[in-house]
Scaffold this motif. Structure first.
Motif, PDB file in Angstrom:
ATOM      1  N   LEU A  40      -7.500   2.538   2.435  1.00  0.00           N
ATOM      2  CA  LEU A  40      -7.368   1.083   2.478  1.00  0.00           C
ATOM      3  C   LEU A  40      -6.837   0.612   3.836  1.00  0.00           C
ATOM      4  O   LEU A  40      -7.255  -0.425   4.347  1.00  0.00           O
ATOM      5  N   LEU A  41      -5.927   1.399   4.417  1.00  0.00           N
ATOM      6  CA  LEU A  41      -5.421   1.050   5.746  1.00  0.00           C
ATOM      7  C   LEU A  41      -6.518   1.120   6.803  1.00  0.00           C
ATOM      8  O   LEU A  41      -6.523   0.339   7.754  1.00  0.00           O
ATOM      9  N   LYS A  65      -5.309   7.293  -0.924  1.00  0.00           N
ATOM     10  CA  LYS A  65      -5.875   5.973  -1.211  1.00  0.00           C
ATOM     11  C   LYS A  65      -5.332   4.936  -0.215  1.00  0.00           C
ATOM     12  O   LYS A  65      -6.066   4.073   0.279  1.00  0.00           O
ATOM     13  N   ALA A  66      -4.039   5.019   0.085  1.00  0.00           N
ATOM     14  CA  ALA A  66      -3.427   4.089   1.034  1.00  0.00           C
ATOM     15  C   ALA A  66      -4.057   4.226   2.416  1.00  0.00           C
ATOM     16  O   ALA A  66      -4.311   3.223   3.094  1.00  0.00           O
ATOM     17  N   LEU A 125       0.838  -1.214   0.000  1.00  0.00           N
ATOM     18  CA  LEU A 125       0.000   0.000   0.000  1.00  0.00           C
ATOM     19  C   LEU A 125       0.862   1.249   0.000  1.00  0.00           C
ATOM     20  O   LEU A 125       0.566   2.231  -0.696  1.00  0.00           O
ATOM     21  N   LYS A 126       1.909   1.209   0.776  1.00  0.00           N
ATOM     22  CA  LYS A 126       2.790   2.359   0.900  1.00  0.00           C
ATOM     23  C   LYS A 126       3.526   2.646  -0.415  1.00  0.00           C
ATOM     24  O   LYS A 126       3.707   3.799  -0.801  1.00  0.00           O
ATOM     25  N   PHE A 145       0.312   2.975  -3.890  1.00  0.00           N
ATOM     26  CA  PHE A 145      -0.850   3.865  -3.922  1.00  0.00           C
ATOM     27  C   PHE A 145      -0.480   5.244  -3.396  1.00  0.00           C
ATOM     28  O   PHE A 145       0.505   5.414  -2.672  1.00  0.00           O
TER      29      PHE A 145
END
Length: 141
Positions: free
Chosen positions: A107-108, A103-104, A95-96, A99
């Motif tokens: 999602l996190l 956005k990250a 993710l890091k 994105f």
């Protein structure tokens, strides 16, 4: 002539069993008899019947397979939690790197909610395990 000193065949028993007694059961009695015989752990039905006729103590052997089975399943569940932890670290890294920050973070947030649910399940498992151990220790003593 030579005398025969060697004897062949089976060695005679000191106290041979020569008297036979027969018992007949109906279906219900036979089922009860088999249940009692299986619970006794005797190796032969005749030994079991003789012990009952002559008033020897009746022993019952019970095997509880729930305890080892529960711990085997608990170990599997623990292994799954470890795999989830490894996957969690990999997901956060991806993710890091892939994105945008916005956005990250979205999602996190979803990942964090799922993690909270996993923690709640883990606490419930610990509570159930403690309850199971207390019940098992009480019944085994």
């Amino acid at each position: 002539m030579k005398e025969k000193t060697k004897r062949t065949g089976r060695i005679p028993k000191l106290n041979p069993k020569t008297h036979c007694v027969m018992v007949r059961f109906d279906d219900e009695e036979h089922a009860r008899f088999l249940t009692m015989y299986e619970q006794s752990g005797e190796y032969a039905k005749a030994v079991f019947i003789k012990a009952r006729v002559f008033g020897e103590e009746f022993k019952v052997i019970k095997v509880d397979n729930s305890f080892p089975e529960y711990y085997a399943r608990l170990s599997d569940l623990n292994a799954q939690f470890r795999r989830i932890g490894v996957n969690y670290n990999q997901v956060v890294r991806e993710l890091k790197s892939r994105f945008s920050e916005k956005k990250a973070m979205a999602l996190l947030y979803k990942l964090e909610e799922t993690t909270r649910q996993l923690v709640a399940v883990s606490r419930e498992i610990v509570a159930l395990t403690q309850k199971f151990e207390q019940e098992w220790l009480r019944t085994s003593m």
